[in-house]
Design a protein around this motif. Structure first.
Motif, PDB file in Angstrom:
ATOM      1  N   VAL A  31       0.863  -1.185  -0.167  1.00  0.00           N
ATOM      2  CA  VAL A  31      -0.183   0.164   0.053  1.00  0.00           C
ATOM      3  C   VAL A  31       0.990   1.186   0.049  1.00  0.00           C
ATOM      4  N   LYS A  33      -0.547   4.399  -0.799  1.00  0.00           N
ATOM      5  CA  LYS A  33      -1.341   5.688  -0.531  1.00  0.00           C
ATOM      6  C   LYS A  33      -0.514   6.856  -0.026  1.00  0.00           C
ATOM      7  N   TYR A  37       2.692   6.750   2.666  1.00  0.00           N
ATOM      8  CA  TYR A  37       2.668   7.288   3.866  1.00  0.00           C
ATOM      9  C   TYR A  37       3.657   8.491   4.167  1.00  0.00           C
ATOM     10  N   PHE A  80      -8.424   2.054  -3.946  1.00  0.00           N
ATOM     11  CA  PHE A  80      -9.169   1.829  -2.875  1.00  0.00           C
ATOM     12  C   PHE A  80     -10.667   2.750  -3.247  1.00  0.00           C
ATOM     13  N   GLN A 121     -14.594  -4.219  -3.803  1.00  0.00           N
ATOM     14  CA  GLN A 121     -14.706  -3.855  -2.254  1.00  0.00           C
ATOM     15  C   GLN A 121     -15.708  -4.292  -1.636  1.00  0.00           C
ATOM     16  N   ARG A 128     -17.163   1.844   6.186  1.00  0.00           N
ATOM     17  CA  ARG A 128     -16.343   2.714   5.822  1.00  0.00           C
ATOM     18  C   ARG A 128     -16.392   2.730   4.114  1.00  0.00           C
ATOM     19  N   MET A 152     -11.980  -7.714  -2.454  1.00  0.00           N
ATOM     20  CA  MET A 152     -11.419  -7.573  -0.834  1.00  0.00           C
ATOM     21  C   MET A 152     -12.226  -7.042  -0.018  1.00  0.00           C
ATOM     22  N   HIS A 154     -11.741  -4.938   4.188  1.00  0.00           N
ATOM     23  CA  HIS A 154     -10.715  -4.277   5.297  1.00  0.00           C
ATOM     24  C   HIS A 154     -11.174  -4.733   6.686  1.00  0.00           C
ATOM     25  N   ALA A 188      -4.409  -6.375   5.842  1.00  0.00           N
ATOM     26  CA  ALA A 188      -3.221  -5.310   5.800  1.00  0.00           C
ATOM     27  C   ALA A 188      -2.283  -5.904   6.623  1.00  0.00           C
ATOM     28  N   THR A 189      -1.459  -4.657   7.345  1.00  0.00           N
ATOM     29  CA  THR A 189      -0.202  -5.314   8.301  1.00  0.00           C
ATOM     30  C   THR A 189      -0.899  -6.192   9.386  1.00  0.00           C
ATOM     31  N   ARG A 204      -1.805  -6.990   1.877  1.00  0.00           N
ATOM     32  CA  ARG A 204      -1.668  -5.746   1.235  1.00  0.00           C
ATOM     33  C   ARG A 204      -1.177  -4.730   2.681  1.00  0.00           C
ATOM     34  N   PRO A 205       0.147  -4.886   2.934  1.00  0.00           N
ATOM     35  CA  PRO A 205       0.592  -4.337   4.025  1.00  0.00           C
ATOM     36  C   PRO A 205       0.927  -2.820   3.792  1.00  0.00           C
ATOM     37  N   GLY A 206       0.827  -2.056   4.697  1.00  0.00           N
ATOM     38  CA  GLY A 206       1.236  -0.671   4.614  1.00  0.00           C
ATOM     39  C   GLY A 206       2.352  -0.320   5.566  1.00  0.00           C
ATOM     40  N   ILE A 207       1.885   0.184   6.620  1.00  0.00           N
ATOM     41  CA  ILE A 207       2.589   0.577   7.905  1.00  0.00           C
ATOM     42  C   ILE A 207       3.787  -0.201   8.438  1.00  0.00           C
ATOM     43  N   TYR A 328       1.145   5.987  12.226  1.00  0.00           N
ATOM     44  CA  TYR A 328       0.602   6.329  10.643  1.00  0.00           C
ATOM     45  C   TYR A 328       0.550   7.977  10.604  1.00  0.00           C
TER      46      TYR A 328
HETATM   47  C1  LIG Z   1      -4.592   1.769   4.371  1.00  0.00           C
HETATM   48  C2  LIG Z   1      -5.139   0.311   3.979  1.00  0.00           C
HETATM   49  C3  LIG Z   1      -4.206  -0.760   4.150  1.00  0.00           C
HETATM   50  C4  LIG Z   1      -2.849  -0.974   4.528  1.00  0.00           C
HETATM   51  O1  LIG Z   1      -2.785  -0.651   5.900  1.00  0.00           O
HETATM   52  P1  LIG Z   1      -1.683  -0.831   6.908  1.00  0.00           P
HETATM   53  O2  LIG Z   1      -2.364  -0.971   8.400  1.00  0.00           O
HETATM   54  O3  LIG Z   1      -1.060   0.433   6.861  1.00  0.00           O
HETATM   55  O4  LIG Z   1      -1.043  -1.892   6.593  1.00  0.00           O
HETATM   56  C5  LIG Z   1      -4.629  -1.870   3.388  1.00  0.00           C
HETATM   57  N1  LIG Z   1      -6.001  -1.954   2.906  1.00  0.00           N
HETATM   58  C6  LIG Z   1      -6.776  -0.883   2.953  1.00  0.00           C
HETATM   59  C7  LIG Z   1      -8.136  -0.812   2.348  1.00  0.00           C
HETATM   60  C8  LIG Z   1      -6.206   0.347   3.463  1.00  0.00           C
HETATM   61  O5  LIG Z   1      -7.055   1.543   3.480  1.00  0.00           O
END
Ligand SMILES: *Cc1c(COP(=O)(O)O)cnc(C)c1O
Length: 344
Positions: A31, A33, A37, A80, A121, A128, A152, A154, A188-189, A204-207, A328
């Motif tokens: 991720v 976005k 970050y 997203f 989604q 949300r 997907m 969340h 996600a993470t 789909r990891p971000g943080i 974040y």
């Molecule tokens: C931001 C986001 C992620 C990543 O989340 P992290 O907690 O940063 O890993 C994955 N999926 C969706 C839909 C998000 O909005």
């Protein structure tokens, strides 16, 4: 150096991604976005593409252009927010895959770009984004033959492993998607750390890649160095900064550095936060101003030229805790004023 310096270590970022990828037996995307970050969507995405990432996620179609440029024509970039009014040209030009959030978006997409890939989604309880279960029931037979690239949802509470919401959303996601031929993604993470039940076909990891909680084994990715503008001597009883909130109890040396809350070093950051010279901590004293921070350097053998506020000892999560927020928000508020450097 006259402005604060933000250094982003793309090597540890890649190794965090590898460590998360190693926890799954499915594919792992990334991720990126909000300008990855706050760390720079271009360099971050390019480094991850080199690491083998084939699936990137952004929040809005506008963010997809920089990622496409960085990763080349072949990777999938999913959006997203889906297909919003006015997005069609961007989606087509940069070959972005909208993750459709409503029957309205589905109709819009089919009308505007009938040949263009899309994902779906689903809302599994976070309320949300995503198609509601009742709407999905009505649309599913129409959508599935069109081979969505991804289905997907969340998780709302994945950072709390014992929260019953995780199991609940997992059950709902299964009910909505079992039997579907499309690849599925839920984690996600936080979801990666919940275990393989949550992984499906793509995570789909971000943080965690960016060095933040809840990935406890993340290596820090950012360092922030603050240049000293001047150092002054302060007598016992004299105060420092706005509101006279700090008063010297001994003869002190105070360094004033060039960064402040306009650089995402939130004014709410309270006690217990230091700035470092190598491994040596020096306490922040007085209020954080818009562009200036004052630091007690009395115990250093000599006056420093710069101090480091984010490093391996003091992470984005430490700053977040001191400011009453989350890592974040610290990362995404660092802002545009830093001079930036990347370690490859
Ligand atoms: C931001 C986001 C992620 C990543 O989340 P992290 O907690 O940063 O890993 C994955 N999926 C969706 C839909 C998000 O909005």
């Amino acid at each position: 150096m006259s402005t604060a310096r933000l250094t982003i270590n793309l090597y540890t970022l890649a190794s965090n991604w590898q460590a998360l990828d190693a926890k799954t037996s499915c594919e792992t995307g990334a991720v990126v976005k909000a300008d990855a970050y706050g760390l720079g969507a271009g360099p971050v995405s390019a480094a991850l593409a080199e690491e083998g990432v084939r699936n990137f996620f952004v929040a809005a179609a506008e963010e997809g252009a920089a990622v496409r440029e960085a990763v080349g024509p072949d990777a999938t970039i999913s959006v997203f927010s889906g297909h919003m009014e006015g997005d069609s040209d961007l989606l087509r030009q940069h070959n972005l895959t909208p993750l459709l959030n409503s029957s309205e978006q589905f109709r819009r997409h089919r009308q505007a770009l009938p040949e263009h890939a899309f994902g779906i989604q689903l809302d599994t309880g976070m309320n949300r984004l995503g198609i509601e279960p009742a709407d999905w029931a009505a649309l599913r037979t129409e959508i599935e033959p069109l081979n969505p690239s991804l289905v997907m949802s969340h998780l709302a509470c994945a950072d709390e492993p014992d929260n019953p919401m995780n199991r609940h959303q997992l059950r709902v996601f299964r009910e909505l998607t079992d039997g579907s031929a499309a690849p599925r993604s839920l984690a996600a993470t936080g979801g990666i750390l919940l275990g393989s039940d949550y992984h499906f076909d793509l995570c789909r990891p971000g943080i965690g890649m960016y060095g933040g909680q809840p990935f406890a084994h993340a290596k820090p990715v950012v360092t922030v160095d603050l240049p000293v503008i001047q150092v002054r001597e302060v007598e016992p009883g004299e105060s420092v900064g706005y509101g006279n909130s700090w008063v010297a109890r001994r003869k002190s040396r105070i360094a004033t550095v060039a960064a402040g809350y306009a650089d995402g070093l939130h004014r709410a950051i309270g006690g217990g936060i230091d700035a470092f010279v190598a491994d040596r901590p020096c306490p922040i004293v007085g209020r954080i101003s818009m562009d200036l921070i004052t630091i007690d350097v009395t115990d250093l053998p000599e006056d420093p030229e710069r101090l480091r506020i984010l490093n391996g000892h003091q992470t984005v999560d430490d700053l977040a805790e001191a400011a009453g927020t989350i890592g974040y928000e610290i990362l995404t508020s660092l802002g545009a004023r830093y001079s930036r450097g990347y370690i490859e």
